[in-house]
Design a protein around this motif. Structure first.
Motif, PDB file in Angstrom:
ATOM      1  N   MET A 144       0.850  -1.171   0.000  1.00 54.00           N
ATOM      2  CA  MET A 144       0.000   0.000   0.000  1.00 54.00           C
ATOM      3  C   MET A 144       0.897   1.236   0.000  1.00 54.00           C
ATOM      4  O   MET A 144       1.862   1.306   0.743  1.00 54.00           O
ATOM      5  N   THR A 145       0.549   2.190  -0.827  1.00 49.57           N
ATOM      6  CA  THR A 145       1.323   3.417  -0.933  1.00 49.57           C
ATOM      7  C   THR A 145       0.435   4.591  -0.558  1.00 49.57           C
ATOM      8  O   THR A 145      -0.691   4.702  -1.017  1.00 49.57           O
ATOM      9  N   ILE A 146       0.983   5.456   0.280  1.00 50.27           N
ATOM     10  CA  ILE A 146       0.274   6.672   0.672  1.00 50.27           C
ATOM     11  C   ILE A 146       1.066   7.850   0.139  1.00 50.27           C
ATOM     12  O   ILE A 146       2.281   7.925   0.328  1.00 50.27           O
ATOM     13  N   LYS A 147       0.373   8.749  -0.522  1.00 43.58           N
ATOM     14  CA  LYS A 147       1.028   9.901  -1.124  1.00 43.58           C
ATOM     15  C   LYS A 147       0.395  11.168  -0.568  1.00 43.58           C
ATOM     16  O   LYS A 147      -0.826  11.315  -0.563  1.00 43.58           O
ATOM     17  N   VAL A 148       1.219  12.078  -0.085  1.00 43.33           N
ATOM     18  CA  VAL A 148       0.747  13.363   0.434  1.00 43.33           C
ATOM     19  C   VAL A 148       0.651  14.331  -0.738  1.00 43.33           C
ATOM     20  O   VAL A 148       1.633  14.587  -1.425  1.00 43.33           O
ATOM     21  N   LEU A 149      -0.547  14.834  -0.987  1.00 41.58           N
ATOM     22  CA  LEU A 149      -0.763  15.732  -2.119  1.00 41.58           C
ATOM     23  C   LEU A 149      -0.596  17.204  -1.747  1.00 41.58           C
ATOM     24  O   LEU A 149      -0.184  18.008  -2.573  1.00 41.58           O
ATOM     25  N   ARG A 150      -0.943  17.565  -0.532  1.00 41.39           N
ATOM     26  CA  ARG A 150      -0.848  18.966  -0.103  1.00 41.39           C
ATOM     27  C   ARG A 150      -0.276  19.021   1.305  1.00 41.39           C
ATOM     28  O   ARG A 150      -0.496  18.136   2.113  1.00 41.39           O
ATOM     29  N   GLY A 151       0.404  20.072   1.588  1.00 47.00           N
ATOM     30  CA  GLY A 151       0.917  20.290   2.927  1.00 47.00           C
ATOM     31  C   GLY A 151       2.245  19.591   3.171  1.00 47.00           C
ATOM     32  O   GLY A 151       2.803  18.935   2.298  1.00 47.00           O
ATOM     33  N   ASN A 152       2.729  19.736   4.377  1.00 43.75           N
ATOM     34  CA  ASN A 152       3.991  19.147   4.768  1.00 43.75           C
ATOM     35  C   ASN A 152       3.802  18.510   6.148  1.00 43.75           C
ATOM     36  O   ASN A 152       4.148  19.102   7.170  1.00 43.75           O
ATOM     37  N   PRO A 153       3.220  17.293   6.212  1.00 39.80           N
ATOM     38  CA  PRO A 153       2.936  16.685   7.514  1.00 39.80           C
ATOM     39  C   PRO A 153       4.219  16.238   8.216  1.00 39.80           C
ATOM     40  O   PRO A 153       5.210  15.883   7.589  1.00 39.80           O
ATOM     41  N   THR A 154       4.152  16.259   9.524  1.00 38.90           N
ATOM     42  CA  THR A 154       5.274  15.773  10.331  1.00 38.90           C
ATOM     43  C   THR A 154       5.231  14.251  10.344  1.00 38.90           C
ATOM     44  O   THR A 154       4.201  13.646  10.019  1.00 38.90           O
ATOM     45  N   PRO A 155       6.314  13.612  10.721  1.00 38.75           N
ATOM     46  CA  PRO A 155       6.296  12.148  10.818  1.00 38.75           C
ATOM     47  C   PRO A 155       5.237  11.632  11.802  1.00 38.75           C
ATOM     48  O   PRO A 155       4.642  10.582  11.583  1.00 38.75           O
ATOM     49  N   GLU A 156       4.965  12.379  12.860  1.00 42.12           N
ATOM     50  CA  GLU A 156       3.940  11.973  13.826  1.00 42.12           C
ATOM     51  C   GLU A 156       2.551  12.022  13.199  1.00 42.12           C
ATOM     52  O   GLU A 156       1.709  11.162  13.440  1.00 42.12           O
ATOM     53  N   GLU A 157       2.283  13.060  12.396  1.00 43.14           N
ATOM     54  CA  GLU A 157       0.989  13.162  11.719  1.00 43.14           C
ATOM     55  C   GLU A 157       0.810  12.045  10.696  1.00 43.14           C
ATOM     56  O   GLU A 157      -0.277  11.477  10.577  1.00 43.14           O
ATOM     57  N   LEU A 158       1.875  11.713   9.980  1.00 45.20           N
ATOM     58  CA  LEU A 158       1.794  10.608   9.030  1.00 45.20           C
ATOM     59  C   LEU A 158       1.555   9.283   9.743  1.00 45.20           C
ATOM     60  O   LEU A 158       0.781   8.447   9.276  1.00 45.20           O
ATOM     61  N   ALA A 159       2.207   9.094  10.882  1.00 41.26           N
ATOM     62  CA  ALA A 159       2.019   7.865  11.641  1.00 41.26           C
ATOM     63  C   ALA A 159       0.590   7.755  12.158  1.00 41.26           C
ATOM     64  O   ALA A 159      -0.011   6.673  12.142  1.00 41.26           O
ATOM     65  N   ALA A 160       0.017   8.863  12.606  1.00 40.80           N
ATOM     66  CA  ALA A 160      -1.364   8.852  13.094  1.00 40.80           C
ATOM     67  C   ALA A 160      -2.333   8.546  11.953  1.00 40.80           C
ATOM     68  O   ALA A 160      -3.267   7.751  12.121  1.00 40.80           O
ATOM     69  N   ALA A 161      -2.126   9.145  10.803  1.00 40.58           N
ATOM     70  CA  ALA A 161      -3.002   8.889   9.654  1.00 40.58           C
ATOM     71  C   ALA A 161      -2.881   7.442   9.203  1.00 40.58           C
ATOM     72  O   ALA A 161      -3.884   6.791   8.885  1.00 40.58           O
TER      73      ALA A 161
END
Length: 69
Positions: free
Chosen positions: A1-18
């Motif tokens: 599974m691949t997750i791609k961030v399209l907008r913004g600059n999330p922190t590693p903690e925000e990516l882990a939560a998502a």
């Protein structure tokens, strides 16, 4: 599974939560069979209509079916 961030600059903690939310939803969907219906709403229950007897029309019922304006 691949997750791609399209907008913004999330922190590693925000990516882990998502990612934790996405994985939890995927695990819950895998446990529940796809063809199994969910709980029925009481409005959709046909026995609700059969619980009460509808009155039978009387001899003059035809005269009450038309209301002139």
């Amino acid at each position: 599974m691949t997750i791609k961030v399209l907008r913004g600059n999330p922190t590693p903690e925000e990516l882990a939560a998502a990612l934790a939310v996405v994985r939890a939803r995927a695990a819950a969907a895998a446990v529940q069979p796809s063809g199994a219906p969910g709980p029925r709403d009481s409005w959709a229950d046909p026995s609700r209509l059969a619980a009460h007897r509808t009155p039978r029309p009387g001899p003059a019922a035809w005269s009450r079916t038309y209301w002139p304006s």
